[in-house]
Design a protein around this motif. Sequence first.
Motif, mmCIF file in Angstrom:
data_model
loop_
_atom_site.group_PDB
_atom_site.id
_atom_site.type_symbol
_atom_site.label_atom_id
_atom_site.label_comp_id
_atom_site.label_asym_id
_atom_site.label_seq_id
_atom_site.Cartn_x
_atom_site.Cartn_y
_atom_site.Cartn_z
ATOM 1 N N ARG A 110 0.754 -1.369 0.433
ATOM 2 C CA ARG A 110 -0.237 0.302 0.178
ATOM 3 C C ARG A 110 1.020 1.564 -0.597
ATOM 4 N N ASN A 111 1.776 1.263 0.694
ATOM 5 C CA ASN A 111 2.658 2.850 0.977
ATOM 6 C C ASN A 111 3.198 2.598 -0.258
ATOM 7 N N ALA A 112 3.834 1.499 -1.189
ATOM 8 C CA ALA A 112 4.768 1.691 -2.206
ATOM 9 C C ALA A 112 3.489 2.078 -3.436
ATOM 10 N N ALA A 113 2.141 2.100 -3.400
ATOM 11 C CA ALA A 113 1.290 2.345 -4.239
ATOM 12 C C ALA A 113 1.091 3.583 -4.483
ATOM 13 N N GLY A 114 1.372 4.603 -2.488
ATOM 14 C CA GLY A 114 0.764 5.253 -2.400
ATOM 15 C C GLY A 114 1.437 7.156 -2.781
ATOM 16 N N MET A 115 3.529 5.855 -3.181
ATOM 17 C CA MET A 115 4.065 7.393 -3.394
ATOM 18 C C MET A 115 4.033 7.192 -4.751
ATOM 19 N N ALA A 116 2.809 6.757 -5.901
ATOM 20 C CA ALA A 116 2.250 6.680 -7.521
ATOM 21 C C ALA A 116 3.056 7.885 -8.323
ATOM 22 N N VAL A 117 3.468 7.891 -9.361
ATOM 23 C CA VAL A 117 3.089 8.802 -9.965
ATOM 24 C C VAL A 117 2.585 8.392 -11.597
ATOM 25 N N VAL A 118 0.934 7.978 -11.803
ATOM 26 C CA VAL A 118 0.850 7.422 -12.574
ATOM 27 C C VAL A 118 0.768 7.434 -14.039
ATOM 28 N N ASP A 119 0.840 9.328 -14.138
ATOM 29 C CA ASP A 119 0.311 10.163 -15.163
ATOM 30 C C ASP A 119 1.820 11.170 -15.853
ATOM 31 N N ALA A 120 2.845 10.372 -14.542
ATOM 32 C CA ALA A 120 3.934 11.428 -14.834
ATOM 33 C C ALA A 120 4.108 11.688 -16.357
ATOM 34 N N VAL A 121 3.422 10.981 -18.074
ATOM 35 C CA VAL A 121 3.576 11.287 -18.782
ATOM 36 C C VAL A 121 3.040 12.267 -19.279
ATOM 37 N N ARG A 122 2.004 12.314 -18.304
ATOM 38 C CA ARG A 122 1.069 13.700 -19.245
ATOM 39 C C ARG A 122 1.340 15.090 -18.252
ATOM 40 N N ARG A 123 2.258 15.127 -17.650
ATOM 41 C CA ARG A 123 2.183 15.441 -16.410
ATOM 42 C C ARG A 123 4.114 16.880 -17.052
ATOM 43 N N ILE A 124 4.844 15.462 -18.038
ATOM 44 C CA ILE A 124 5.472 16.218 -17.792
ATOM 45 C C ILE A 124 5.915 16.693 -19.540
#
Length: 376
Positions: free
Chosen positions: A352-366
């Motif tokens: 759960r803690n690993a999932a909480g660190m995820a940024v799954v839309d990084a490509v869109r943000r960049i």
Amino acid sequence: MRILFACGGTGGHINPALAVANYIRSQQPDAVIRFAGNPNGMEARLVPQAGYEMSTIHVLGFQRRLSLHNLKNNCMAACYLVSSGFRAREILKEFQPDVVVGTGGYVSGPILRSAAKLKIPTVTHESNAYPGVTTRLLCRYADKVLLAVEDAKKYLDPGREYIVTGNPVREEIIFASRREARQKLNIPQDGFCLLSFGGSLGAQRVNEAVAELIAWHTKAHPGKIHHIHATGSYGVELLPRLLKERGVDYQNIPTLDIREYINDMADCMAAADLVISRAGALTLSELEAAGRASILIPSPNVAANHQYHNAMALANRNAAVVVEEKNLTGDWLCREVEDFFLHPDKLSEYSRNAAGMAVVDAVRRIAQVVEELANQ
């Protein structure tokens, strides 16, 4: 819109740039995209394979250790340093980009510095928790500095503004189904699955510790731990020999899946409960996106020990257990795996803690930052 990406050296620098370029191309098919890279680097193969043109520029890093090989390298690096600024300006004036994006590697330095002097908007992205030399230098020039993790800020100029975007993660990792992956790999849905790998070449210490781990769990918990392990090219002969010495007939144990490489990482990671791996920036981003607890063994053979800093970003949030390679033993690894195996609540907490660190839309943000600068 014309975009020039500057990157090179390792997949950790090249693949994020390719991911962003592919996203922009999918959203804006009329965008003109080119790469700048070293003709002798990994980018010379990966960039054309992805369907992009690449302008070449020779850049080498200086080596600190004294040896005849490094002396020759440093002489060549000095020559390239003198010519790289001129070549960078040639590339920029010929392509005339609206924005220049650097994602790491020595190539990024002269390209982004020259772009800044020519008043071309620039973006630099740092994938590691401990910023590399190139990023620390480019902070002075870049219009926008993007970071994969918040922890990187403390190593950079506090007077600058930073944007935390995460690292681009492959869609197949994000959307992989655990149930479907286990069906493909013939793993019971309610079983415990362990995934381990030490890089494409294969780390000797990792293979040695994993050999002891396999010998332990096939005897202590026979049939209860399904284990996928990639030996890497250097471990193809080493691991079977180590297992034979420990009396493990691995070819006749159905719960063992030992191979040289993992070509279906999305399925393997989706199927796994616990992952043992190095701590490259992109690997950790994939662990976070998949929500997987992990035991991390940072490679000691990287600049500024940056994999250790990457790993500690997860360890400090109870998302991973970290051991430096010099302290890694088979006994230690067996104890840590057994702790996760016998305590599903701990395994769930770390996942759960690993999932909480995820940024799954990084490509869109960049891509959003790049497009905004290009359109100014």
